[in-house]
Design a protein around this motif. Structure first.
Motif, PDB file in Angstrom:
ATOM      1  N   HIS A 239       3.789  -8.551  -5.145  1.00  0.00           N
ATOM      2  CA  HIS A 239       2.583  -9.205  -4.934  1.00  0.00           C
ATOM      3  C   HIS A 239       2.101  -9.520  -3.772  1.00  0.00           C
ATOM      4  O   HIS A 239       1.312 -10.280  -3.383  1.00  0.00           O
ATOM      5  CB  HIS A 239       2.482 -10.608  -5.767  1.00  0.00           C
ATOM      6  N   GLY A 240       2.667  -8.736  -2.514  1.00  0.00           N
ATOM      7  CA  GLY A 240       2.320  -8.918  -1.217  1.00  0.00           C
ATOM      8  C   GLY A 240       0.767  -8.267  -0.910  1.00  0.00           C
ATOM      9  O   GLY A 240       0.010  -7.860  -1.707  1.00  0.00           O
ATOM     10  N   ALA A 241       0.691  -8.141   0.514  1.00  0.00           N
ATOM     11  CA  ALA A 241      -0.428  -7.263   1.004  1.00  0.00           C
ATOM     12  C   ALA A 241      -0.623  -5.983   0.239  1.00  0.00           C
ATOM     13  O   ALA A 241       0.408  -5.175   0.173  1.00  0.00           O
ATOM     14  CB  ALA A 241      -0.289  -7.349   2.328  1.00  0.00           C
TER      15      ALA A 241
ATOM     16  N   TYR B 286      12.162   7.482   4.817  1.00  0.00           N
ATOM     17  CA  TYR B 286      13.029   6.622   4.059  1.00  0.00           C
ATOM     18  C   TYR B 286      12.061   5.586   3.431  1.00  0.00           C
ATOM     19  O   TYR B 286      10.817   5.735   3.270  1.00  0.00           O
ATOM     20  CB  TYR B 286      13.790   6.122   5.241  1.00  0.00           C
ATOM     21  N   TYR B 287      12.882   4.644   2.683  1.00  0.00           N
ATOM     22  CA  TYR B 287      12.452   3.787   1.858  1.00  0.00           C
ATOM     23  C   TYR B 287      12.373   2.508   2.268  1.00  0.00           C
ATOM     24  O   TYR B 287      13.229   2.072   2.913  1.00  0.00           O
ATOM     25  CB  TYR B 287      12.944   3.878   0.481  1.00  0.00           C
ATOM     26  N   ILE B 288      11.145   1.603   2.060  1.00  0.00           N
ATOM     27  CA  ILE B 288      11.511   0.245   2.464  1.00  0.00           C
ATOM     28  C   ILE B 288      11.286  -0.373   0.807  1.00  0.00           C
ATOM     29  O   ILE B 288      10.543  -0.237   0.001  1.00  0.00           O
ATOM     30  CB  ILE B 288      10.187  -0.234   2.973  1.00  0.00           C
ATOM     31  N   GLU B 289      12.174  -1.362   0.671  1.00  0.00           N
ATOM     32  CA  GLU B 289      12.102  -2.052  -0.589  1.00  0.00           C
ATOM     33  C   GLU B 289      11.269  -3.286  -0.881  1.00  0.00           C
ATOM     34  O   GLU B 289      11.426  -3.980   0.404  1.00  0.00           O
ATOM     35  CB  GLU B 289      13.648  -2.487  -1.046  1.00  0.00           C
ATOM     36  N   LEU B 290      10.515  -3.467  -1.745  1.00  0.00           N
ATOM     37  CA  LEU B 290       9.527  -4.391  -1.598  1.00  0.00           C
ATOM     38  C   LEU B 290       9.857  -5.406  -2.692  1.00  0.00           C
ATOM     39  O   LEU B 290      10.528  -5.329  -3.856  1.00  0.00           O
ATOM     40  CB  LEU B 290       8.267  -3.787  -2.358  1.00  0.00           C
ATOM     41  N   PRO B 291       9.777  -6.661  -2.369  1.00  0.00           N
ATOM     42  CA  PRO B 291      10.278  -7.868  -3.102  1.00  0.00           C
ATOM     43  C   PRO B 291       9.592  -8.049  -4.397  1.00  0.00           C
ATOM     44  O   PRO B 291       8.375  -7.707  -4.465  1.00  0.00           O
ATOM     45  CB  PRO B 291      10.186  -9.278  -2.272  1.00  0.00           C
ATOM     46  N   GLN B 292      10.111  -8.473  -5.364  1.00  0.00           N
ATOM     47  CA  GLN B 292       9.566  -8.495  -6.927  1.00  0.00           C
ATOM     48  C   GLN B 292       9.333 -10.139  -7.255  1.00  0.00           C
ATOM     49  O   GLN B 292       9.965 -10.813  -6.976  1.00  0.00           O
ATOM     50  CB  GLN B 292      10.297  -7.791  -7.809  1.00  0.00           C
TER      51      GLN B 292
ATOM     52  N   CYS C 192      -5.982  -3.027 -11.974  1.00  0.00           N
ATOM     53  CA  CYS C 192      -4.972  -4.168 -11.441  1.00  0.00           C
ATOM     54  C   CYS C 192      -3.666  -3.161 -10.981  1.00  0.00           C
ATOM     55  O   CYS C 192      -3.392  -2.049 -11.715  1.00  0.00           O
ATOM     56  CB  CYS C 192      -4.497  -4.893 -12.702  1.00  0.00           C
ATOM     57  N   ARG C 193      -3.179  -3.694 -10.129  1.00  0.00           N
ATOM     58  CA  ARG C 193      -1.805  -3.281  -9.730  1.00  0.00           C
ATOM     59  C   ARG C 193      -0.828  -3.374 -10.742  1.00  0.00           C
ATOM     60  O   ARG C 193      -0.580  -4.275 -11.572  1.00  0.00           O
ATOM     61  CB  ARG C 193      -1.286  -4.327  -8.399  1.00  0.00           C
ATOM     62  N   PRO C 194      -0.144  -2.042 -10.878  1.00  0.00           N
ATOM     63  CA  PRO C 194       0.830  -1.801 -12.047  1.00  0.00           C
ATOM     64  C   PRO C 194       2.010  -2.587 -12.093  1.00  0.00           C
ATOM     65  O   PRO C 194       2.276  -3.105 -10.770  1.00  0.00           O
ATOM     66  CB  PRO C 194       0.737  -0.347 -12.127  1.00  0.00           C
ATOM     67  N   ALA C 195       2.682  -2.875 -13.021  1.00  0.00           N
ATOM     68  CA  ALA C 195       4.279  -3.376 -12.859  1.00  0.00           C
ATOM     69  C   ALA C 195       5.040  -2.573 -12.122  1.00  0.00           C
ATOM     70  O   ALA C 195       5.066  -1.220 -12.184  1.00  0.00           O
ATOM     71  CB  ALA C 195       4.556  -3.995 -14.198  1.00  0.00           C
ATOM     72  N   ASP C 196       6.066  -3.183 -11.728  1.00  0.00           N
ATOM     73  CA  ASP C 196       7.428  -2.513 -11.159  1.00  0.00           C
ATOM     74  C   ASP C 196       7.066  -1.450  -9.982  1.00  0.00           C
ATOM     75  O   ASP C 196       7.542  -0.492  -9.726  1.00  0.00           O
ATOM     76  CB  ASP C 196       8.234  -1.861 -12.059  1.00  0.00           C
TER      77      ASP C 196
END
Length: 812
Positions: free
Chosen positions: A197-199, A172-178, A137-141
């Motif tokens: 929890h996106g794509a 550079y970085y793209i911040e992902l919503p939590q 499963c996808r890890p946290a954070d």
């Protein structure tokens, strides 16, 4: 065809390279060419481009500072801004486009890489969010995605200015919503998973989906990088300023050559971009802004050539032979001398910079020697022909007189207009005013009824004016009709007829003095002495006068007075007299101006402190010249400035017996560098920053308006005292020169100079200084502003001039 003509015209243009100016850009000092002006010739614009470009590159400025400075001094900031917008717009549209992005890694809130966040098959794809074993499963954070941009700007870069690298690479970085989701682990226990929890594969998202589902959730609108959080927080912070500046400069480095090429094309269309082209446009013999041919000294020519070659000197091997250009563009006479003295004139030279500089120094010495040889020859020729300013086969060092003759010879732009230009001005279209005749073939408006009507009226007016125009402005034919005159004109004609009848010469008389104007000269006692060449015509019986031309209309120019160039308070018509040894005028005329316009007066000098000037003319009586004294001098402010910005004044020596208002003599003409052109009727004062004065031919008169209180402008206490002083001085001069010509001539100024006090005083002790009008008087006097009507009346009084007049019909 247009391109060829433009290029040919540019190649023929010459210029004098200007000195660089030092400016501070950021932390660097840069020596750039002065700001480009629209009227510069194309070769000089090209030279300015290369000098400033080299200067900015040599100090390694940041690209944004480089282009800002470059655009400002090239007068092309709009070109720079428009080109930068194209490149910036491309980046803004593509920095989120997964077509140009590569996903490098995923990071948690502490900025650490999460190694088990991606699948084994594709490290750019996140594990799914699902129940079961935690390892699957996808890890946290999962908080940040690090991406690599590879954006090619090749299509925006011009092929004429190729760039080594056209691809922008930036990470550079793209911040992902939590968000939080409840899942079941492999042991069947529930747990909360806080992560993205996106794509799983971000590459499947469009730009709009990334903006809507990702960036808008975390309020990100630009690339960011991670920085250590303040106050020892566990999470990192994002920062966008530094990375945006870095990306911006990288984009400008890619765009630099393209933008510079666009600037050059806007400044110098169809002109070569090679920096050595400016060297070919520097000549020893060139033309100034007025079209006059000037010859530089060899030393100056050498300095100009080296200045034009400045953009080339950083190269080890020069692209052109500077020595050949230096010789080829020198004066033809110097080239002829070099054929005898320079043995390597036709050699093929090395273009290595050190050799070129060494050879230039040798040629420079030979050219300076040739220059001295030519100058010596010119001096010998001038002395041999008596010092006359004839051309002697060389124009390398023309005298002032030769330059003036060259400027004013027919066909020269600096002199009179060419006949063709005069004809074009005379035969402008009567209908539309264009530079063509009003014919069906030439005028596009020929069939328009409105233009036909206008042409007919203009033609009739032109023919009437031509019919009326004659010598002196009189009709060519016909006699004046007494009944057509006004009442004042009829009265004047009666007086002239009676005066002519009374002054006629009887048959058999020996001689008579005939004035060049209508009416005789009455020999009244104490009449003003005419210190002019009078036209004395001797007649015997009914014999006609000698056939000698007599010109009673003399050249006048209008001189304004005061310190305000925008609204001078007074102006006066002055006679131009190249035979007068000083500038002189009638005392009562000048004193009237001083009373009426005291703010125009700078200084008043009297014979109390200075010896009077004795003025004599060419007329003699009983073996001695007719003379008069000039006991007073008025110094007036003029609103004109010299070429170096200094103020100017007019100093007039005055006497009560001078029968002309103002005569401008040789001192004024020489001091202003005046060139009098009676063909075009202009007087050009070359030492003054003023347009040429218009010359008007009229009879010279003395005319002092009647001293009426209504004619005087109301002044404050300070000016009122000054006006009173002038009135007392007038009374003193009138008494001395009218009733007691042998009495001492003296007017004493009181000690209170600042209040302009002038008093009559029998005390023979002279003052220590002349009366002065303080410079602050104009600003602090409190004189009310003149209305248009008052100013018009004042100018009318000064211009009309006439209770009793005498004509000035010759030279002093």
């Amino acid at each position: 065809m247009a391109d060829t003509s433009t290029s040919a015209a540019a190649a023929a243009a010459t210029f004098i390279p200007k000195d660089t100016v030092s400016i501070r850009v950021g932390d660097s000092q840069v020596n750039v060419y002065p700001r480009v002006e629209p009227l510069w010739c194309i070769p000089e614009k090209a030279h300015a481009f290369h000098v400033t470009k080299s200067a900015c590159h040599s100090v390694h400025l940041q690209p944004d500072l480089h282009l800002d400075t470059f655009g400002q001094f090239m007068n092309s900031s709009a070109v720079v801004d428009s080109m930068r917008f194209e490149f910036d717009d491309r980046f803004n549209a593509c920095w989120l486009d997964m077509t140009y992005l590569t996903i490098l890694s995923f990071h948690n809130s502490q900025g650490q890489v999460i190694a088990n966040a991606v699948t084994a098959a594709d490290t750019s794809v996140l594990k799914p969010v699902q129940n079961g074993n935690l390892a699957d499963c996808r890890p946290a954070d999962v908080r940040f995605a690090r991406v690599q941009l590879a954006l090619d700007f090749r299509d925006l870069c011009t092929a004429a200015a190729p760039t080594d690298n056209t691809t922008l690479r930036a990470a550079y970085y793209i911040e992902l919503p939590q968000s939080v989701v409840v899942l079941t682990n492999g042991a069947g226990a529930n747990y909360n998973l806080t992560t993205f929890h996106g794509a799983a594969d971000l590459r499947t998202l469009s730009v709009d989906e990334i903006r809507r589902d990702v960036l808008s959730q975390v309020f990100q609108d630009a690339p960011v990088e991670l920085v250590e959080a303040a106050f020892n927080l566990a999470t990192v912070s994002t920062e966008s300023t530094s990375i945006q500046a870095r990306i911006k400069n990288d984009i400008l480095r890619i765009a630099m050559k393209t933008i510079e090429h666009a600037i050059f094309e806007s400044l110098c269309p169809n002109y070569t971009m090679e920096p050595q082209a400016a060297v070919e446009s520097v000549f020893q013999v060139a033309k100034d802004n007025e079209g006059n041919e000037i010859t530089h000294t060899v030393a100056n020519y050498y300095a100009y050539l080296f200045a034009s070659a400045r953009p080339l000197l950083h190269q080890r091997n020069l692209p052109v032979d500077l020595v050949s250009i230096f010789i080829k563009n020198s004066h033809p006479d110097i080239q002829n001398v070099l054929k005898e003295t320079y043995t390597r004139l036709n050699d093929v030279r090395s273009r290595e910079k050190r050799f070129q500089c060494s050879e230039l120094s040798i040629v420079l010495k030979l050219m300076i020697s040739a220059e001295h040889r030519i100058a010596s020859t010119q001096d010998i020729i001038n002395r041999a022909i008596g010092g006359q300013s004839f051309h002697a086969g060389t124009a390398a060092y023309p005298s002032v007189a030769e330059r003036t003759l060259t400027k004013y010879q027919p066909g020269n732009n600096g002199g009179r207009e060419s006949p063709s230009k005069r004809l074009r001005q005379i035969f402008d279209c009567f209908g539309c005013g264009g530079p063509h005749p009003f014919t069906e073939k030439d005028c596009p408006h020929f069939k328009d009824p409105e233009y036909k009507k206008r042409a007919k009226e203009a033609k009739n007016a032109f023919m009437n004016a031509k019919h009326m125009k004659g010598k002196g402005g009189r009709m060519r034919a016909g006699e004046p009709n007494f009944n057509d005159l006004s009442d004042s004109g009829k009265e004047k004609m009666k007086q002239q007829i009676l005066a002519a009848a009374a002054g006629s010469v009887a048959p058999g008389s020996k001689s008579s003095d005939v004035s060049t104007i209508t009416g005789p000269v009455s020999p009244k006692k104490n009449n003003p002495v005419i210190l002019i060449v009078g036209a004395r015509v001797h007649v015997s019986g009914n014999n006609p006068a000698l056939p000698v031309p007599v010109q009673s209309l003399l050249p006048h120019i209008t001189i304004e007075l005061g310190t305000d160039s925008d609204a001078p308070p007074a102006a006066m018509n002055c006679v131009l007299d190249t035979g007068a040894s000083l500038t002189t005028g009638n005392f009562f005329y000048c004193s009237y101006i001083a009373k009426r316009f005291p703010q125009t007066v700078s200084t008043v000098y009297t014979s109390d402190s200075f010896a009077p000037i004795t003025l004599s003319g060419v007329v003699q009586r009983d073996g001695s010249s007719v003379t008069t004294e000039l006991p007073i001098a008025f110094e007036f402010h003029m609103p004109y400035l010299t070429n170096d910005g200094s103020p100017t004044k007019l100093l007039v020596a005055c006497g009560p017996q001078v029968s002309v208002n103002i005569i401008l003599g040789i001192p004024f003409i020489a001091a202003t560098g005046m060139s009098i052109d009676l063909m075009d009727n202009v007087a050009d004062c070359r030492k003054l920053a003023v347009k040429p004065f218009s010359i008007q031919s009229m009879k010279a008169r003395v005319h002092v308006p009647s001293p009426s209180p209504a004619n005087l402008v109301t002044q404050d206490v300070e000016y009122g005292s000054f006006v009173s002083d002038i009135e007392r001085l007038e009374q003193h001069v009138a008494e001395v020169y009218a009733t007691a010509p042998d009495a001492p001539k003296r007017a004493r100024f009181s000690e209170n100079v600042e209040t302009h006090s002038i008093v009559s005083d029998p005390d023979p002790t002279p003052p220590n200084q002349p009366v002065m009008v303080p410079a602050s008087a104009v600003a602090t006097s409190g004189v009310p502003a003149l209305s248009n009507a008052t100013l018009r009346d004042a100018l009318t009084d000064i211009a009309a001039m006439g209770v009793e007049t005498q004509d000035y019909d010759g030279t002093e």
